[in-house]
Motif scaffolding. Sequence first.
Motif, PDB file in Angstrom:
ATOM      1  N   LEU A 226       1.454  -9.336 -16.549  1.00 23.85           N
ATOM      2  CA  LEU A 226       0.026  -9.189 -16.828  1.00 23.85           C
ATOM      3  C   LEU A 226      -0.855  -9.174 -15.586  1.00 23.85           C
ATOM      4  O   LEU A 226      -2.010  -8.763 -15.659  1.00 23.85           O
ATOM      5  CB  LEU A 226      -0.437 -10.321 -17.757  1.00 23.85           C
ATOM      6  CG  LEU A 226       0.278 -10.427 -19.103  1.00 23.85           C
ATOM      7  CD1 LEU A 226      -0.286 -11.589 -19.905  1.00 23.85           C
ATOM      8  CD2 LEU A 226       0.176  -9.130 -19.899  1.00 23.85           C
ATOM      9  N   LEU A 227      -0.331  -9.608 -14.427  1.00 22.24           N
ATOM     10  CA  LEU A 227      -1.173  -9.717 -13.239  1.00 22.24           C
ATOM     11  C   LEU A 227      -0.570  -9.041 -12.002  1.00 22.24           C
ATOM     12  O   LEU A 227      -1.166  -8.114 -11.444  1.00 22.24           O
ATOM     13  CB  LEU A 227      -1.443 -11.195 -12.927  1.00 22.24           C
ATOM     14  CG  LEU A 227      -2.290 -11.489 -11.686  1.00 22.24           C
ATOM     15  CD1 LEU A 227      -3.679 -10.877 -11.839  1.00 22.24           C
ATOM     16  CD2 LEU A 227      -2.375 -12.981 -11.428  1.00 22.24           C
ATOM     17  N   ILE A 228       0.603  -9.488 -11.587  1.00 19.76           N
ATOM     18  CA  ILE A 228       1.159  -9.006 -10.315  1.00 19.76           C
ATOM     19  C   ILE A 228       1.527  -7.532 -10.380  1.00 19.76           C
ATOM     20  O   ILE A 228       1.197  -6.754  -9.472  1.00 19.76           O
ATOM     21  CB  ILE A 228       2.395  -9.852  -9.925  1.00 19.76           C
ATOM     22  CG1 ILE A 228       2.005 -11.325  -9.767  1.00 19.76           C
ATOM     23  CG2 ILE A 228       3.007  -9.327  -8.628  1.00 19.76           C
ATOM     24  CD1 ILE A 228       3.182 -12.257  -9.586  1.00 19.76           C
ATOM     25  N   ALA A 229       2.217  -7.110 -11.438  1.00 15.61           N
ATOM     26  CA  ALA A 229       2.638  -5.713 -11.562  1.00 15.61           C
ATOM     27  C   ALA A 229       1.449  -4.750 -11.561  1.00 15.61           C
ATOM     28  O   ALA A 229       1.446  -3.758 -10.824  1.00 15.61           O
ATOM     29  CB  ALA A 229       3.504  -5.520 -12.802  1.00 15.61           C
ATOM     30  N   PRO A 230       0.403  -4.990 -12.371  1.00 24.47           N
ATOM     31  CA  PRO A 230      -0.742  -4.066 -12.319  1.00 24.47           C
ATOM     32  C   PRO A 230      -1.448  -4.047 -10.964  1.00 24.47           C
ATOM     33  O   PRO A 230      -1.925  -2.992 -10.528  1.00 24.47           O
ATOM     34  CB  PRO A 230      -1.670  -4.572 -13.432  1.00 24.47           C
ATOM     35  CG  PRO A 230      -1.121  -5.867 -13.885  1.00 24.47           C
ATOM     36  CD  PRO A 230       0.303  -5.934 -13.489  1.00 24.47           C
ATOM     37  N   LEU A 231      -1.512  -5.193 -10.287  1.00 25.04           N
ATOM     38  CA  LEU A 231      -2.102  -5.196  -8.951  1.00 25.04           C
ATOM     39  C   LEU A 231      -1.261  -4.372  -7.979  1.00 25.04           C
ATOM     40  O   LEU A 231      -1.801  -3.657  -7.120  1.00 25.04           O
ATOM     41  CB  LEU A 231      -2.221  -6.640  -8.440  1.00 25.04           C
ATOM     42  CG  LEU A 231      -3.324  -7.497  -9.068  1.00 25.04           C
ATOM     43  CD1 LEU A 231      -3.240  -8.931  -8.552  1.00 25.04           C
ATOM     44  CD2 LEU A 231      -4.707  -6.910  -8.781  1.00 25.04           C
ATOM     45  N   LEU A 232       0.055  -4.453  -8.116  1.00 25.64           N
ATOM     46  CA  LEU A 232       0.948  -3.663  -7.281  1.00 25.64           C
ATOM     47  C   LEU A 232       0.751  -2.166  -7.524  1.00 25.64           C
ATOM     48  O   LEU A 232       0.701  -1.370  -6.577  1.00 25.64           O
ATOM     49  CB  LEU A 232       2.399  -4.058  -7.579  1.00 25.64           C
ATOM     50  CG  LEU A 232       3.489  -3.331  -6.786  1.00 25.64           C
ATOM     51  CD1 LEU A 232       3.359  -3.635  -5.296  1.00 25.64           C
ATOM     52  CD2 LEU A 232       4.869  -3.740  -7.291  1.00 25.64           C
ATOM     53  N   ILE A 233       0.617  -1.779  -8.773  1.00 25.29           N
ATOM     54  CA  ILE A 233       0.392  -0.362  -9.101  1.00 25.29           C
ATOM     55  C   ILE A 233      -0.973   0.097  -8.598  1.00 25.29           C
ATOM     56  O   ILE A 233      -1.121   1.224  -8.110  1.00 25.29           O
ATOM     57  CB  ILE A 233       0.500  -0.144 -10.623  1.00 25.29           C
ATOM     58  CG1 ILE A 233       1.910  -0.515 -11.100  1.00 25.29           C
ATOM     59  CG2 ILE A 233       0.168   1.287 -10.986  1.00 25.29           C
ATOM     60  CD1 ILE A 233       3.031   0.176 -10.365  1.00 25.29           C
ATOM     61  N   TYR A 234      -1.972  -0.755  -8.677  1.00 26.80           N
ATOM     62  CA  TYR A 234      -3.294  -0.413  -8.155  1.00 26.80           C
ATOM     63  C   TYR A 234      -3.225  -0.172  -6.651  1.00 26.80           C
ATOM     64  O   TYR A 234      -3.780   0.815  -6.131  1.00 26.80           O
ATOM     65  CB  TYR A 234      -4.271  -1.540  -8.464  1.00 26.80           C
ATOM     66  CG  TYR A 234      -5.681  -1.293  -7.971  1.00 26.80           C
ATOM     67  CD1 TYR A 234      -6.468  -0.286  -8.530  1.00 26.80           C
ATOM     68  CD2 TYR A 234      -6.230  -2.062  -6.944  1.00 26.80           C
ATOM     69  CE1 TYR A 234      -7.765  -0.052  -8.078  1.00 26.80           C
ATOM     70  CE2 TYR A 234      -7.515  -1.834  -6.490  1.00 26.80           C
ATOM     71  CZ  TYR A 234      -8.279  -0.834  -7.059  1.00 26.80           C
ATOM     72  OH  TYR A 234      -9.555  -0.604  -6.606  1.00 26.80           O
ATOM     73  N   ALA A 235      -2.520  -1.047  -5.932  1.00 25.59           N
ATOM     74  CA  ALA A 235      -2.376  -0.879  -4.488  1.00 25.59           C
ATOM     75  C   ALA A 235      -1.613   0.392  -4.151  1.00 25.59           C
ATOM     76  O   ALA A 235      -1.974   1.132  -3.215  1.00 25.59           O
ATOM     77  CB  ALA A 235      -1.657  -2.091  -3.893  1.00 25.59           C
ATOM     78  N   LEU A 236      -0.562   0.686  -4.916  1.00 25.75           N
ATOM     79  CA  LEU A 236       0.204   1.911  -4.697  1.00 25.75           C
ATOM     80  C   LEU A 236      -0.667   3.138  -4.930  1.00 25.75           C
ATOM     81  O   LEU A 236      -0.617   4.107  -4.153  1.00 25.75           O
ATOM     82  CB  LEU A 236       1.407   1.944  -5.649  1.00 25.75           C
ATOM     83  CG  LEU A 236       2.229   3.235  -5.649  1.00 25.75           C
ATOM     84  CD1 LEU A 236       2.883   3.451  -4.301  1.00 25.75           C
ATOM     85  CD2 LEU A 236       3.276   3.212  -6.764  1.00 25.75           C
ATOM     86  N   GLY A 237      -1.468   3.102  -5.974  1.00 26.93           N
ATOM     87  CA  GLY A 237      -2.353   4.228  -6.260  1.00 26.93           C
ATOM     88  C   GLY A 237      -3.347   4.481  -5.143  1.00 26.93           C
ATOM     89  O   GLY A 237      -3.555   5.624  -4.725  1.00 26.93           O
ATOM     90  N   LEU A 238      -3.952   3.411  -4.652  1.00 27.90           N
ATOM     91  CA  LEU A 238      -4.910   3.567  -3.550  1.00 27.90           C
ATOM     92  C   LEU A 238      -4.223   4.089  -2.301  1.00 27.90           C
ATOM     93  O   LEU A 238      -4.760   4.950  -1.594  1.00 27.90           O
ATOM     94  CB  LEU A 238      -5.576   2.216  -3.257  1.00 27.90           C
ATOM     95  CG  LEU A 238      -6.528   1.660  -4.324  1.00 27.90           C
ATOM     96  CD1 LEU A 238      -7.130   0.344  -3.855  1.00 27.90           C
ATOM     97  CD2 LEU A 238      -7.639   2.663  -4.652  1.00 27.90           C
TER      98      LEU A 238
END
Length: 298
Positions: A226-238
């Motif tokens: 719920l937290l770490i994985a979506p933040l990781l995907i957000y960073a990858l996207g940026l």
Amino acid sequence: MSALVLLVACLALGVGAARFARPPIGLAQALNWWVINLALPAMILELIPTLTFNSHLWLLVVSQWIVFGGAFVLFRVLGRSRGWTDGRIGALTLVCGLGNTSFLGYPMIAALRGQEGLALAVVADQLGCFIMLTLGGVLVAVVYGGAKAHPREIAKRVLLFPAFLALVAGVVIGFLGGWPPIANDILHRIGQTLVPLALFSVGLRLRLKLTRDQIGPAAIGLSWKLLIAPLLIYALGLATGASGLVLTIAVLQSAMAPMISAAILADQYHLEPPLANTVLGFGILLSLITVPLASLLL
């Protein structure tokens, strides 16, 4: 929002039946058999032939693979260092590596980001999460479920898994032009039984109570999903230049609650079902808050 109401209602009915109705012994296992062997393959056979993919949407697909791969590495390393059983490692990898990107994801994305967002959510679900369920998910279930370590035996179990066979058949049917209307209607009706039966089955065994030794693993698992994985995907996207609705939907689908079918799979392969079902239940409830909050921040 009726889909969200259905999700909560079926889960509640399962909990109520287990507590007050004295359901037949083995009912949950029988429902799980239908879900894994008939309803899930029918849904795959209906949806896969209709999919089209644009290379610009790669993040939607790869994000789901990363969430699963990250869960596999994280729980294997942590599990070995903390002395977790194979059942616990496998359960957390399944329920916290695979997201509820369709039954919960579709209505939430539609409510939060409209029909345009829903179209992108389907790509993330079908080409991302479903692929991981039919390939990685069953592989994890077989290996951590105590199957023989011989590669030929593992490959046989994976290749004969009903959802994988349906995936291959769906791709072939898509190339041939799709199903005739009557076949598509039959598959649709069988596939529609997946959500209510799967949630009812989970509700039959759901206990929102953890033993002391389960609290830490559950907290780590839900923190990843719920937290770490979506933040990781957000960073990858940026980092890769993704933006707009594609980035938003990739993050939101990565943040969805654990997948219902993953908990069913964990149950079938005896991968600590009480932990898997409880993480699923808490994950669904928490995601009703965390996903809208993530959408607001994005």
